[in-house]
Design a protein around this motif. Sequence first.
Motif, PDB file in Angstrom:
ATOM      1  N   GLY A 147     -17.358 -33.384  12.724  1.00 32.09           N
ATOM      2  CA  GLY A 147     -17.049 -34.526  13.241  1.00 32.09           C
ATOM      3  C   GLY A 147     -16.457 -35.655  12.231  1.00 32.09           C
ATOM      4  O   GLY A 147     -15.357 -36.269  12.425  1.00 32.09           O
ATOM      5  N   LEU A 148     -16.946 -35.591  10.989  1.00 32.83           N
ATOM      6  CA  LEU A 148     -16.554 -36.442  10.016  1.00 32.83           C
ATOM      7  C   LEU A 148     -14.914 -36.021   9.543  1.00 32.83           C
ATOM      8  O   LEU A 148     -14.258 -36.679   9.274  1.00 32.83           O
TER       9      LEU A 148
ATOM     10  N   VAL B 133     -10.201 -39.709  16.067  1.00 33.10           N
ATOM     11  CA  VAL B 133     -11.360 -40.746  15.674  1.00 33.10           C
ATOM     12  C   VAL B 133     -12.457 -40.843  16.462  1.00 33.10           C
ATOM     13  O   VAL B 133     -13.688 -40.846  16.144  1.00 33.10           O
ATOM     14  N   LEU B 134     -12.418 -41.034  17.913  1.00 38.13           N
ATOM     15  CA  LEU B 134     -13.223 -41.173  18.797  1.00 38.13           C
ATOM     16  C   LEU B 134     -14.066 -39.892  18.896  1.00 38.13           C
ATOM     17  O   LEU B 134     -15.285 -39.896  19.151  1.00 38.13           O
TER      18      LEU B 134
ATOM     19  N   GLY C  93     -14.152 -37.203  16.944  1.00 43.15           N
ATOM     20  CA  GLY C  93     -15.052 -37.141  15.527  1.00 43.15           C
ATOM     21  C   GLY C  93     -16.335 -37.931  15.576  1.00 43.15           C
ATOM     22  O   GLY C  93     -17.064 -37.450  15.117  1.00 43.15           O
ATOM     23  N   GLY C  94     -16.135 -39.214  16.034  1.00 36.40           N
ATOM     24  CA  GLY C  94     -17.098 -40.107  15.995  1.00 36.40           C
ATOM     25  C   GLY C  94     -18.399 -39.757  16.971  1.00 36.40           C
ATOM     26  O   GLY C  94     -19.539 -39.738  16.517  1.00 36.40           O
ATOM     27  N   LEU C  95     -17.962 -39.183  18.138  1.00 39.49           N
ATOM     28  CA  LEU C  95     -18.782 -38.577  18.849  1.00 39.49           C
ATOM     29  C   LEU C  95     -19.594 -37.323  18.453  1.00 39.49           C
ATOM     30  O   LEU C  95     -21.000 -37.235  18.635  1.00 39.49           O
ATOM     31  N   TRP C  96     -18.851 -36.481  17.659  1.00 44.66           N
ATOM     32  CA  TRP C  96     -19.652 -35.186  17.260  1.00 44.66           C
ATOM     33  C   TRP C  96     -20.307 -35.836  16.064  1.00 44.66           C
ATOM     34  O   TRP C  96     -21.326 -34.892  15.784  1.00 44.66           O
ATOM     35  N   VAL C  97     -20.037 -36.678  15.351  1.00 45.66           N
ATOM     36  CA  VAL C  97     -21.040 -37.102  14.371  1.00 45.66           C
ATOM     37  C   VAL C  97     -22.250 -37.575  14.827  1.00 45.66           C
ATOM     38  O   VAL C  97     -23.297 -37.219  14.395  1.00 45.66           O
ATOM     39  N   LEU C  98     -22.203 -38.416  15.800  1.00 41.98           N
ATOM     40  CA  LEU C  98     -23.450 -38.934  16.371  1.00 41.98           C
ATOM     41  C   LEU C  98     -24.175 -37.842  17.209  1.00 41.98           C
ATOM     42  O   LEU C  98     -25.382 -37.869  17.004  1.00 41.98           O
TER      43      LEU C  98
ATOM     44  N   ALA D 150     -12.632 -37.055  12.285  1.00 41.63           N
ATOM     45  CA  ALA D 150     -12.473 -38.382  12.504  1.00 41.63           C
ATOM     46  C   ALA D 150     -11.721 -38.846  11.252  1.00 41.63           C
ATOM     47  O   ALA D 150     -10.824 -39.638  11.285  1.00 41.63           O
TER      48      ALA D 150
END
Length: 62
Positions: free
Chosen positions: A42-43, A13-14, A16-21, A46
Amino acid sequence: MRTALAIVGVVLVLVGGLWVLQGLGYVGGSFMSGARQWFWIGLGVAAVGLVLAVLGVKGRRG
């Protein structure tokens, strides 16, 4: 085993969240910054991490 599953889920989750950002361009300094495909990757990562974390926390009941 459930604890390990929950830990792996939280890490996913962390990450994936970084990749989304990064995909959205909020985090710079990488080839991934501003590249929309990393938002979607990333989504997905996550989402998988969230499922694993929930399964690790809830465990099997039966």
